[in-house]
Design an enzyme around this catalytic site. Structure first.
Site, short mmCIF file in Angstrom:
data_model
loop_
_atom_site.label_atom_id
_atom_site.label_comp_id
_atom_site.label_asym_id
_atom_site.label_seq_id
_atom_site.Cartn_x
_atom_site.Cartn_y
_atom_site.Cartn_z
N LYS A 82 19.17 69.06 35.05
CA LYS A 82 18.93 70.03 36.32
C LYS A 82 17.52 70.12 36.77
CE LYS A 82 21.58 74.36 36.96
NZ LYS A 82 21.43 75.91 36.39
C1 E4P Z 1 23.56 77.76 38.59
O1 E4P Z 1 23.68 76.60 37.80
C2 E4P Z 1 22.78 78.95 37.91
O2 E4P Z 1 22.79 78.88 36.69
C3 E4P Z 1 23.59 80.26 38.38
O3 E4P Z 1 24.73 80.05 39.03
C4 E4P Z 1 22.54 81.13 39.04
O4 E4P Z 1 23.28 82.31 39.17
P1 E4P Z 1 22.62 83.73 39.33
O5 E4P Z 1 22.18 84.05 40.83
O6 E4P Z 1 23.52 84.54 39.33
O7 E4P Z 1 21.57 84.20 38.33
#
Ligand code: E4P
Length: 213
Positions: A82
């Site tokens: 990522k």
């Molecule tokens: C995506 O890969 C992220 O980990 C995640 O969806 C972030 O979500 P949040 O806005 O609830 O922190």
């Protein structure tokens, strides 16, 4: 549409994977910090449960992202690196694409960013719908615009709807033809529920009690 769990909690992954509907997991540094467990051990345990686990680099320069990402990718074949949506991230994505390493571009908030990440060869892009909603914008509106753009071209990049907050986000993602949605554990637990299912089952079982021998 593929369904991912947005978590760094291995037991939650084990629980939902047992339903037979889980295609992957997304983690991020905040989720890992919340659980307080060792990162590599957590990711490797998840790789035994699902075929796709996003592990986020924390370097902010392309060489650092590449070093970290190559290390993660060597841990297990289910790992997806990522990478944040920055110019340095685009350079790293281009490198990973050439090396055949799968990537997920995180923190996508616009069609321009989605387009650049796709052109750099990202395997997936993660537009954050909940954080856009929180900021007074229309998160699912961005997904609609990205899917519209995707319909004109032949991008191999999958659109992963991230930062989901409630079942309606998941339903709308499916209606828009998004490829993946990543879902927090508490939201995942709501997906199989409907009050009419509960009421209907209660009535069936009550009626069966009256006739069974
Ligand atoms: C995506 O890969 C992220 O980990 C995640 O969806 C972030 O979500 P949040 O806005 O609830 O922190």
């Amino acid at each position: 549409m593929k369904l991912f769990l947005d978590t760094a909690n291995v037991e939650h992954v084990r629980e939902i994977a047992a339903w037979g509907v889980l295609d992957g997991v997304t983690t991020n540094p905040s989720l890992v910090a919340k659980e307080g467990k060792e990162f590599k051990a957590t990711v490797l345990a998840m790789c035994e449960l699902v075929p796709c686990v996003s592990a986020q680099v924390t370097a902010v320069d392309a060489p650092g992202m590449i070093t970290q990402g190559e290390e993660y990718a060597a841990w297990h074949k289910h790992i997806v690196v990522k990478v944040p949506m920055t110019v340095e991230g685009l350079k790293a994505l281009t490198y990973f694409k050439k090396k055949g390493i799968k990537t997920n571009t995180t923190l996508v908030f616009s069609v321009s960013q989605a387009l650049l990440a796709a052109k750099a060869g990202a395997s997936m892009i993660s537009p954050f719908v909940g954080r856009l909603d929180d900021a007074g914008e229309n998160g699912m509106g961005l997904i609609a615009k990205i899917m519209e753009a995707w319909s004109h071209y032949d991008f191999q990049t999958e659109v992963l709807v991230a930062s989901t907050r409630h079942p309606e986000h998941i339903e709308e993602a499916a209606r828009l033809g998004a490829h993946i949605a990543t879902i927090p554990y508490e939201v995942f637990l709501k997906l199989p529920k409907h009050p009419l299912t509960d009421a209907g089952l209660k009535k069936f079982l009550e009626d069966w009690e009256k006739v069974k021998k």
